[in-house]
Write a protein that holds these residues in place. Structure first.
Motif, PDB file in Angstrom:
ATOM      1  N   HIS A 159      87.968   5.436 -13.767  1.00  0.00           N
ATOM      2  CA  HIS A 159      88.558   5.917 -12.508  1.00  0.00           C
ATOM      3  C   HIS A 159      88.720   7.437 -12.492  1.00  0.00           C
ATOM      4  N   PHE A 160      88.899   8.034 -13.673  1.00  0.00           N
ATOM      5  CA  PHE A 160      89.246   9.454 -13.732  1.00  0.00           C
ATOM      6  C   PHE A 160      88.042  10.381 -13.876  1.00  0.00           C
ATOM      7  N   LEU A 161      86.865   9.827 -14.084  1.00  0.00           N
ATOM      8  CA  LEU A 161      85.702  10.666 -14.335  1.00  0.00           C
ATOM      9  C   LEU A 161      85.437  11.631 -13.182  1.00  0.00           C
ATOM     10  N   GLU A 162      85.408  11.121 -11.964  1.00  0.00           N
ATOM     11  CA  GLU A 162      85.146  11.983 -10.819  1.00  0.00           C
ATOM     12  C   GLU A 162      86.364  12.817 -10.438  1.00  0.00           C
ATOM     13  N   LEU A 163      87.563  12.366 -10.828  1.00  0.00           N
ATOM     14  CA  LEU A 163      88.784  13.075 -10.447  1.00  0.00           C
ATOM     15  C   LEU A 163      89.049  14.298 -11.312  1.00  0.00           C
ATOM     16  N   ASN A 164      88.862  14.167 -12.627  1.00  0.00           N
ATOM     17  CA  ASN A 164      89.173  15.300 -13.498  1.00  0.00           C
ATOM     18  C   ASN A 164      88.118  15.553 -14.586  1.00  0.00           C
ATOM     19  N   GLY A 165      86.982  14.836 -14.486  1.00  0.00           N
ATOM     20  CA  GLY A 165      85.868  15.092 -15.384  1.00  0.00           C
ATOM     21  C   GLY A 165      86.002  14.523 -16.773  1.00  0.00           C
ATOM     22  N   LEU A 166      87.022  13.686 -17.013  1.00  0.00           N
ATOM     23  CA  LEU A 166      87.230  13.128 -18.344  1.00  0.00           C
ATOM     24  C   LEU A 166      86.520  11.786 -18.466  1.00  0.00           C
ATOM     25  N   THR A 167      85.738  11.621 -19.515  1.00  0.00           N
ATOM     26  CA  THR A 167      85.023  10.367 -19.709  1.00  0.00           C
ATOM     27  C   THR A 167      85.961   9.303 -20.272  1.00  0.00           C
ATOM     28  N   SER A 168      85.575   8.055 -20.095  1.00  0.00           N
ATOM     29  CA  SER A 168      86.363   6.943 -20.616  1.00  0.00           C
ATOM     30  C   SER A 168      86.503   7.044 -22.125  1.00  0.00           C
ATOM     31  N   GLU A 169      85.418   7.429 -22.797  1.00  0.00           N
ATOM     32  CA  GLU A 169      85.428   7.536 -24.253  1.00  0.00           C
ATOM     33  C   GLU A 169      86.384   8.632 -24.716  1.00  0.00           C
ATOM     34  N   TRP A 170      86.388   9.753 -24.000  1.00  0.00           N
ATOM     35  CA  TRP A 170      87.259  10.872 -24.372  1.00  0.00           C
ATOM     36  C   TRP A 170      88.718  10.462 -24.237  1.00  0.00           C
ATOM     37  N   ILE A 171      89.061   9.808 -23.133  1.00  0.00           N
ATOM     38  CA  ILE A 171      90.448   9.396 -22.903  1.00  0.00           C
ATOM     39  C   ILE A 171      90.901   8.425 -23.985  1.00  0.00           C
ATOM     40  N   GLU A 172      90.061   7.431 -24.293  1.00  0.00           N
ATOM     41  CA  GLU A 172      90.456   6.445 -25.287  1.00  0.00           C
ATOM     42  C   GLU A 172      90.574   7.074 -26.669  1.00  0.00           C
ATOM     43  N   GLN A 173      89.671   7.976 -26.997  1.00  0.00           N
ATOM     44  CA  GLN A 173      89.712   8.631 -28.307  1.00  0.00           C
ATOM     45  C   GLN A 173      90.961   9.491 -28.464  1.00  0.00           C
ATOM     46  N   ARG A 174      91.351  10.173 -27.396  1.00  0.00           N
ATOM     47  CA  ARG A 174      92.477  11.100 -27.476  1.00  0.00           C
ATOM     48  C   ARG A 174      93.838  10.449 -27.267  1.00  0.00           C
ATOM     49  N   THR A 175      93.872   9.294 -26.563  1.00  0.00           N
ATOM     50  CA  THR A 175      95.158   8.688 -26.218  1.00  0.00           C
ATOM     51  C   THR A 175      95.296   7.232 -26.644  1.00  0.00           C
ATOM     52  N   GLY A 176      94.172   6.552 -26.859  1.00  0.00           N
ATOM     53  CA  GLY A 176      94.202   5.129 -27.144  1.00  0.00           C
ATOM     54  C   GLY A 176      94.285   4.264 -25.902  1.00  0.00           C
ATOM     55  N   ILE A 177      94.388   4.887 -24.734  1.00  0.00           N
ATOM     56  CA  ILE A 177      94.549   4.147 -23.478  1.00  0.00           C
ATOM     57  C   ILE A 177      93.189   3.711 -22.941  1.00  0.00           C
ATOM     58  N   ARG A 178      93.094   2.430 -22.596  1.00  0.00           N
ATOM     59  CA  ARG A 178      91.888   1.901 -21.950  1.00  0.00           C
ATOM     60  C   ARG A 178      92.142   1.592 -20.470  1.00  0.00           C
ATOM     61  N   THR A 179      93.332   1.034 -20.199  1.00  0.00           N
ATOM     62  CA  THR A 179      93.746   0.773 -18.820  1.00  0.00           C
ATOM     63  C   THR A 179      95.215   1.122 -18.693  1.00  0.00           C
ATOM     64  N   ARG A 180      95.710   1.184 -17.455  1.00  0.00           N
ATOM     65  CA  ARG A 180      97.132   1.399 -17.239  1.00  0.00           C
ATOM     66  C   ARG A 180      97.596   0.515 -16.089  1.00  0.00           C
ATOM     67  N   ALA A 181      98.858   0.031 -16.177  1.00  0.00           N
ATOM     68  CA  ALA A 181      99.438  -0.842 -15.155  1.00  0.00           C
ATOM     69  C   ALA A 181      99.931   0.002 -13.983  1.00  0.00           C
ATOM     70  N   ILE A 182      99.501  -0.366 -12.786  1.00  0.00           N
ATOM     71  CA  ILE A 182      99.846   0.418 -11.607  1.00  0.00           C
ATOM     72  C   ILE A 182     100.511  -0.475 -10.558  1.00  0.00           C
ATOM     73  N   ALA A 183     101.690  -0.087 -10.122  1.00  0.00           N
ATOM     74  CA  ALA A 183     102.433  -0.852  -9.128  1.00  0.00           C
ATOM     75  C   ALA A 183     101.795  -0.733  -7.754  1.00  0.00           C
ATOM     76  N   LYS A 184     102.050  -1.713  -6.909  1.00  0.00           N
ATOM     77  CA  LYS A 184     101.591  -1.676  -5.527  1.00  0.00           C
ATOM     78  C   LYS A 184     102.351  -0.598  -4.759  1.00  0.00           C
ATOM     79  N   PRO A 185     101.779  -0.128  -3.661  1.00  0.00           N
ATOM     80  CA  PRO A 185     102.470   0.915  -2.874  1.00  0.00           C
ATOM     81  C   PRO A 185     103.878   0.510  -2.451  1.00  0.00           C
ATOM     82  N   GLU A 186     104.071  -0.765  -2.150  1.00  0.00           N
ATOM     83  CA  GLU A 186     105.389  -1.211  -1.688  1.00  0.00           C
ATOM     84  C   GLU A 186     106.363  -1.474  -2.829  1.00  0.00           C
TER      85      GLU A 186
END
Length: 314
Positions: free
Chosen positions: A19-46
């Motif tokens: 999701h973040f590749l086009e937003l801030n240029g970070l690849t999935s591999e880079w994020i996981e390598q640097r943070t360990g995060i693969r996905t994140r839980a996101i609440a609904k707008p309401e």
């Protein structure tokens, strides 16, 4: 103090690293390598911390050994309030008809939950309460800046509810042996390292490296302090639950303490950094697996700076 019941709420939706590749240029591999995060839980707008906290309470109720109306202190612990007037504590009082309770909101960055535990301890010691409800929750997605390459990819949303009593209610109640917290606002980069300014960039972490270093310093230090003070050693520790800020913190601490990594409980790889609720959430998610006499350490480090730890004996 004793834990009578715990509950939690994690939103169903997940946002993966792509999701973040086009937003801030970070690849999935880079994020996981640097943070360990693969996905994140996101609440609904309401959804918000009030609604998520109510769901966490409902999740805990089947385990509660007394009527919820016996609660006489409710604390909402968060840094991302939906309403700073009618807080999640007041919402719980209304929703569950808890007439005879004090209700308040507490914020101390990612140590908010442990600070709330300490406040409960104080009320109990003064004889002003005997059964408390702590609501830990953060909706980071309400304030995140997804385009921020330093921290926009870190955050997740969740809530947890802990029912705490001054005296043991049932034989199964885990005991909170001791709580320790400390303000570290005097450290050089503390005031600006992490901040949430709703109208000025949202939640940001411009000093992530310093946060990492301090977290790797204070989280194990506080656990060692409590173990030694209470006559335990690291060998007695069954599980280590740290603030879920970055997965790389866990092996760093494991190496420092020479602890096997299987003693470290975590959820950041799936849920992201859920903020001040993160360590409490890990405990609540695993509460059904803990055995009698397990010794568990919760330890946190947060912006501001703030830190704390507690020992729990099942």
């Amino acid at each position: 103090m004793y834990i009578n019941a715990t509950g939690f709420y994690v939103p169903e939706a997940r946002v993966d690293n792509q999701h973040f590749l086009e937003l801030n240029g970070l690849t999935s591999e880079w994020i996981e390598q640097r943070t360990g995060i693969r996905t994140r839980a996101i609440a609904k707008p309401e959804e918000n911390i009030n609604t998520m906290s109510m769901e966490a309470i409902r999740n805990a109720l089947p385990l509660l050994p007394y009527d919820i109306t016996e609660v006489d202190l409710i604390i909402s612990a968060s840094y991302s309030p939906y309403d700073t007037v009618a807080t999640a504590a007041h919402k719980a009082q209304f929703e569950f008809n808890i007439e005879n309770a004090k209700a308040l909101y507490l914020s101390s960055a990612c140590s908010s939950f442990l600070n709330a535990l300490e406040v409960v301890e104080g009320y109990f010691a003064m004889g002003k309460a005997s059964k408390a409800l702590i609501l830990g929750a953060d909706k980071n997605s309400a304030y995140w800046n997804e385009t921020d390459p330093k921290a926009g990819h870190l955050w997740g949303d969740a809530a947890a509810a802990f029912f705490i009593s001054k005296e043991r209610i049932t034989e199964k109640d885990p005991e909170i042996i001791e709580i320790y917290t400390q303000g570290l606002g005097y450290l050089p980069k503390a005031p600006e390292a992490v901040h949430l300014r709703p109208r000025d960039g949202g939640i940001m972490m411009p000093e992530g490296r310093d946060v990492f270093i301090q977290a790797c310093t204070y989280m194990p230090k506080n656990v060692l302090f409590l173990l030694e003070k209470n006559g335990y050693t690291l060998n007695d520790l069954s599980y280590f639950i740290g603030h879920q800020a970055n997965m790389r913190i866990m092996p760093n601490i494991a190496k420092q303490l020479n602890l096997p990594e299987e003693k470290f409980l975590h959820n950041i790889e799936e849920l992201g950094n859920t903020g001040s609720v993160s360590s409490a959430l890990v405990y609540a998610q695993n509460a059904h697996t803990f055995k009698k006499n397990d010794l568990i350490a919760l330890t946190v480090f947060g912006g501001g700076y703030s830190t704390g730890a507690c020992l729990i004996k099942c």
